[in-house]
Each structure stands twice: as C-alpha cells, then as structure tokens.
Design an enzyme around this catalytic site. Sequence first.
Site, PDB file in Angstrom:
ATOM      1  N   VAL A 337      15.059  -7.997   2.155  1.00 19.41           N
ATOM      2  CA  VAL A 337      15.297  -7.932   3.778  1.00 19.41           C
ATOM      3  C   VAL A 337      13.795  -8.259   4.275  1.00 19.41           C
ATOM      4  O   VAL A 337      12.801  -7.528   3.812  1.00 19.41           O
ATOM      5  CB  VAL A 337      15.887  -6.747   4.217  1.00 19.41           C
ATOM      6  CG1 VAL A 337      16.032  -6.740   5.646  1.00 19.41           C
ATOM      7  CG2 VAL A 337      16.892  -6.059   3.521  1.00 19.41           C
ATOM      8  N   SER A 338      13.916  -9.230   5.079  1.00 21.43           N
ATOM      9  CA  SER A 338      12.614  -9.741   5.606  1.00 21.43           C
ATOM     10  C   SER A 338      12.779  -9.725   7.231  1.00 21.43           C
ATOM     11  O   SER A 338      13.535  -9.711   7.777  1.00 21.43           O
ATOM     12  CB  SER A 338      12.415 -11.236   5.463  1.00 21.43           C
ATOM     13  OG  SER A 338      11.308 -11.793   6.361  1.00 21.43           O
ATOM     14  N   PRO A 339      11.686  -9.136   7.899  1.00 15.28           N
ATOM     15  CA  PRO A 339      11.361  -8.660   9.358  1.00 15.28           C
ATOM     16  C   PRO A 339      11.205 -10.159  10.005  1.00 15.28           C
ATOM     17  O   PRO A 339      11.277  -9.970  11.171  1.00 15.28           O
ATOM     18  CB  PRO A 339      10.415  -7.999   9.367  1.00 15.28           C
ATOM     19  CG  PRO A 339       9.305  -8.097   8.388  1.00 15.28           C
ATOM     20  CD  PRO A 339      10.258  -8.454   7.122  1.00 15.28           C
TER      21      PRO A 339
END
Length: 763
Positions: A337-339
């Site tokens: 999961v990347s911001p």
Amino acid sequence: MRIIWTFLLLLIVLLKSDVAYCDYLVGLGSYDITGPAADVNMMGYANAEQIASGVHFRLRSRAFIVAEPKGNRVVFVNLDACMASQLVTIKVLERLKARYGDIYTENNVAISGIHTHAGPGGYLQYVVYIVTSLGFVRQSFDVLVDGIEKTIVQAHENLRPGSIFVNKGEILDAGINRSPSSYLNNPAAERSKYKYNVDKEMSLLKFIDNEWGPVGSFNWFATHGTSMSRTNSLISGDNKGAAARFMEDWFERKGSVRTDSAEFESDEGLPRRISNIIPTLHDNHHELLELAASFQSPPGRPATKTSSVARRVRGALRQVNKPRFVSAFCQSNCGDVSPNVLGAFCTDTGLPCDFNHSTCGGKNELCYGRGPGYPDEFESTRIIGERQFKKAVELFNGASEQIKGKVDFRHTYIDFSKLEVNVSSNGASMVVKTCPAAMGFGFAAGTTDGPGAFDFRQGDDQGNPFWKLVRNLLKTPDEEQIACQQPKPILLDTGEMKLPYDWAPSILPIQILRIGQFVILSVPGEFTTMAGRRLRDVVKTVLSGDKGLGSNVHVVIAGLTNTYSQYVTTYEEYEVQRYEGASTLYGPHTLSAYIQEFKKLAHALISGLPVESGPQPPDLLDKQIGLLTPVVMDATPLGASFGDCSSDVPKNSTFKRGDTVSVTFWSACPRNDLMTEGTFSLVEYLQGKDTWVPAYDDDDFCVRFKWSRPFKLSTHSKAAIEWRIPQDVAPGVYRIKHFGAAKGLFGSIRHFTGSSSAFVVTN
C-alpha cells in the site's frame, strides 16, 4: 424468597458475563524519541546517500496500557520509527523487569513502528538492516530504548479507572496498491469478495478516563510511511506522525479557553492552535514595525541544557495533573500500500510506468510514485496525514460501541527458518517447510515509492549472471536453499550469512493481545493487503467460537511489531516476485506458516491454555560494529559565536500569512544533544512590550530545522530555520530562536542559544 433467588441469579449472570469487565484501568503515555539529526543514514529506503541533516518535525513514542483492576494487562507502544527492533525490544523488557518485576514481559508488551522512512537508522541488530548506516548507531538505539521505557512508565503512572470505545470507517483516498499485478495473481474468487485491492478501513480505540474524560485514541490503518521521498534528509514522522500531531493539537484546542471556532479552521484543514495560545492584539502596522525595530538580533549566548525544554510550546500548554491527550496512528498490513495515490510515472516522459515491472524503458530508477501534493513531498505528507486525521476525528467523535470483556494475551517465538507447515493443495493435505531467509533480485529493484539502482527490476524470477557472481562472493546458496525459495532467484542468502554476525533473523515473535472484543495481531513484518486479510479472517473464525466473543470481534493487524523481518505475501503473490515477494524472506509458504501458528495462539487464547515460549532470539548487542565517525569538535569562524545570526531577516521586515521566513545561525552538530523533549527551533510571539511567548517549535509542521556544514569533516556548521507562516497565525511581532550544543576539543558540551531580529506578521 423469590426476590432473593432473583437477585442471586442476576448476580451469577453478571459475574459470568462481560459486564464484569466493563471497567478497566487505562493509562497513556508519550515521549520524545527524535534521534540524531545529523550524519546518520535514514532507515527505510536503504539509500546510502539519504543522511539526516535536520528536523521536519520531532518523533514520538506513544503507548497505552489497559488493565483489569485485579487481573491481566496489556501494553501497546507505537513508535514514530521505521519499525520495531528485536534488540530494542529485548533491552526495553530488561528495563521493565528491573523496574516492575514480571508485570510487563514479552508476553503482554507490543512495540510497533509506523514505518516512516525519515527516521535515523542503525538501531536494528541484524547486519542487512544496518549496512547503509555504517553499522550500529548507539545514539539511535539509546534514544529509542530510553523513550519507550519513559513512555511505558508514564502510561503506568497514569493508570486510572476508565472505559474504551471502538469505531471503524473507510478512508478511500490515502492508499493505493503499488503492486497491482501481484495482487491480480490471487484467485479471482477471493478477489471478488473485496471491493478494493487495498484495505480502506481504519479501526480506532477511544480511551476515556472516568474523571478527566477522553485521554487518547489509537487507530490502525494500512498505508506506507513513504510520502517523504528517498532524497529527503529531514527527520519526519511522515504521514502517520503528522496525523498524530494534528489530532493531539486538535484535542488540545478543543480543551482550550477559546472554543468558538470551527473544528477545522485553517485553509489547510488543520486545527487552529496559535490563536488559542496568544491573544490577537496589535492592529497598527506602523506601531508594530517600531516595536519590532527595538528587538535586533543579539549575539549568541550561553544557555542551559534545559533551556529548550523550558521554552517548548506543548510543554508550556500542559495542564497540571491532567494526562496529556495521546493520539497514535498505527501501522497495519501496509506491504503493498502506497500513499502516493496519483500513481507511478516515468520521470523522463511523464507517462505511466510499465504495469508488470514498474520500469521506464526497462529502467526501474525512473519510475516514481506521486503523492497528492506532487511535486511537493511535504505537501503530500500533510495531505495524507490530514486525511487520516480527519477520519480519526470522525471515528473518535462517533465511537459508541463500548469495549467489554477480559484482557488477555498469548506470545511465542517461532524459528521461521525451518518450520514445518501443513497446507492444502487440490484438496489434499501436505507438509512443506519454510526456508532460511533470503532476498530475491526484485528486492534490489526497490518500489515505486523508492526505486533501486543498477539494472534490477521487479518481477524478476530468473536473476542475472553478473549479480549472481557478485552474490557468490558473499555466500553461494546451496541447491536445497535454491529449491526451497523457488521461484525466487536468490540475490542475498541472508539467513545463512553469519559473519561478522547474523545478517537476518530466524527466530520471530508472534503475539495476540485481547482487550474485550478488540484483538490485535502483532506481526514482525509487512503483510500485503491479501496476506493480511487471510490472516485476519482465519483468526477471527477461531475467535468467533468463543462464547464471550462470538461474531462481534474486531481483529486488527499491527505490522512491524516487536522485531522486523521484511515482507509477507500470499503464495500467489510470491510467484510474481515483485519487490514484496522478493522480500518475503522465508520462502513461498511464509504466510501459511504465520496462519498456522496464529491459529494455535488463537485457540490457546479462547481455551485459556498456555503456550510454549519457543526458542529465544539472540541478543547481539555485544557483537555490534559501528563505523560512524564521532563528533570531534565544533567551532565558529573568527569573530563569530555559536548562536550568532549569519543570515538575519531584512531590517523592518513585514511578512504575510503563507510567506516563508528563513534565518540562519552559526551552530554545532545536533548529535551533541538531541534536545529530547526540547527543540532546536522556536518561533516566539511578542506579548505586550517585552514578553516573548513560545508559539511554534520543532513539533510543528510549519517549522523546518536544516543543519549543514561546508564539507564532511568541517568543524563549522550552520542551522537554517524556516517558518512557513500558517494561514491562521495571529498578526503581531515575531522572532526566530535557535538552541544548540557545541562540543569542545576535549569533549565538553556547551549549550547556546541565538535569536533573529524581530519582524512583523500581518493578515
């Protein structure tokens, strides 16, 4: 007689129900863990050139303790750090044992990291995690151990009768899947059960003191701490650290005298604070200029070690005898999961990166994820932090489901290098094994949050002959290891590398903490979205068999907890060998091993049975090697003193909201004093004619402390302090102040302070 029997029956029901556990003892604590802000490599990106040189905002340890009045208790510590460290955990537990006996042990204490990639490294004990930091950094290690201990002591001393509430809600715009091609390799039937390819749910606990009211909140939500890039050199808690600071300030504002303003007043959506500290007084611009002109920058002068602590903004705001509100934004199954929610693009063409390999023209170095504030990483950090903060406030205000039930825990150590695992394949059961740790070629490619170098690429299941030759100079994996790790081509056989000491962990802790119907799974790594879902679902199914829990059980994953062992993917994601699969150390059956062992813990938890402690992990403190050059001495040019302004604000300056004020001081290496619970930077407001009030400091998102020296071994250095004037600032006269500590030739430390000339801020 009927009344007596009815009363006795009701009493029996109450004693056997969860109502008996309705009231807990609740205590929260928080302490500064900001490490060395100079010379030390940052932990996370494994970029040797990412060396700390200042502070974006300070890092903190935050903890809660929940105890039955005469029974079990659990401790959860959330660190503004990249991850937990086995060695840090061992030493914290030793200190707790010396202080409290067997009240706090490895069984009921969890220490978790938020996964910021902007904190000092060198505090883990295994070689592969401290190569870029030039080995072990004692200062990074000590500040964590000291800070965690003080946090838990504070929480322990704050234990008072209270209650806990839980709430859940979705955040749709704070994370995307950075390895969607891996996720798509999971079975279609499984994927169809979920609306999104990342978890969007935040789970929040609200802690209430029976006398003081709300005293804190902890939440768990999955998104990487990579809003700040691999080139950033300022210490930062990234988006989760920012969210925690925003929420703590929001609550302090709620409890302040002025409560007539809206919940989110500033144009940036962040909580007002300065207007609650100081009144809005001055309106006459000419009068303000005259007042400011009477405060020219004085020469730097000596200070005491506690000077910066005494002037700290939030220290000055603290209410006597009332626990400070503590808010923690904890990490979960953030593996994929990347911001950087705008997606990944090629820096040369501006086009999207290759879907399967995240390359641009075959090169991974050009593929970068973009945050919502692109190209400003500070703005991206603020936005992602604010999105989590706003959801947390919503959940906090709406929390109505009370936590009821017993407090319990289970913990064990597992040797993941040779664990037998029962798995099902095509309806048949079979026994497989995990492997000694190894990292694949896709690991060296990095991710879209921080690409690697050379010619590595994600999704490489073959390897490269040249790099295999290089690998073999360190350690050649044998045929058994190669077969065990298939289809991963081994780049570093870390689990079998033992010189000068262990390169990677083999023995890992797993842990379950139960607080009523809320259950925390402490995992020592980064689970991907689907891996986390599988683990949660299996444990929830087991726990649902408990009459006291039933289907009303909340299960969260606390990632990067108690130690660190990189990634955990599903079997199907492992086959693709993108970064996360290549970083799943113990082979394709790693997740199955976790599920098997957590099922055992869950069954033991609901049946009240003990579990074996398992093999103890090593304590490698005495074997650590550190090659970081110490600070020899600090000096200033002839005619200058520490704390003197080398670049002041222009004379008769007036700034507006949104402007940036920058002042530079002759300074010294920040490693001489970490200013723990203090500050290197301070913005002061003039109250009346001669009283300076602390307004903003290192803990504020709008202040940046940047330290530099002209060359590596120079004794001269400067501190630049930048203040980005918030939109909600009170007009008036301000000045910027710096605190530092200089090291003499014979090792003595001299503290100093300096101030800029005063200037005017208008609307």
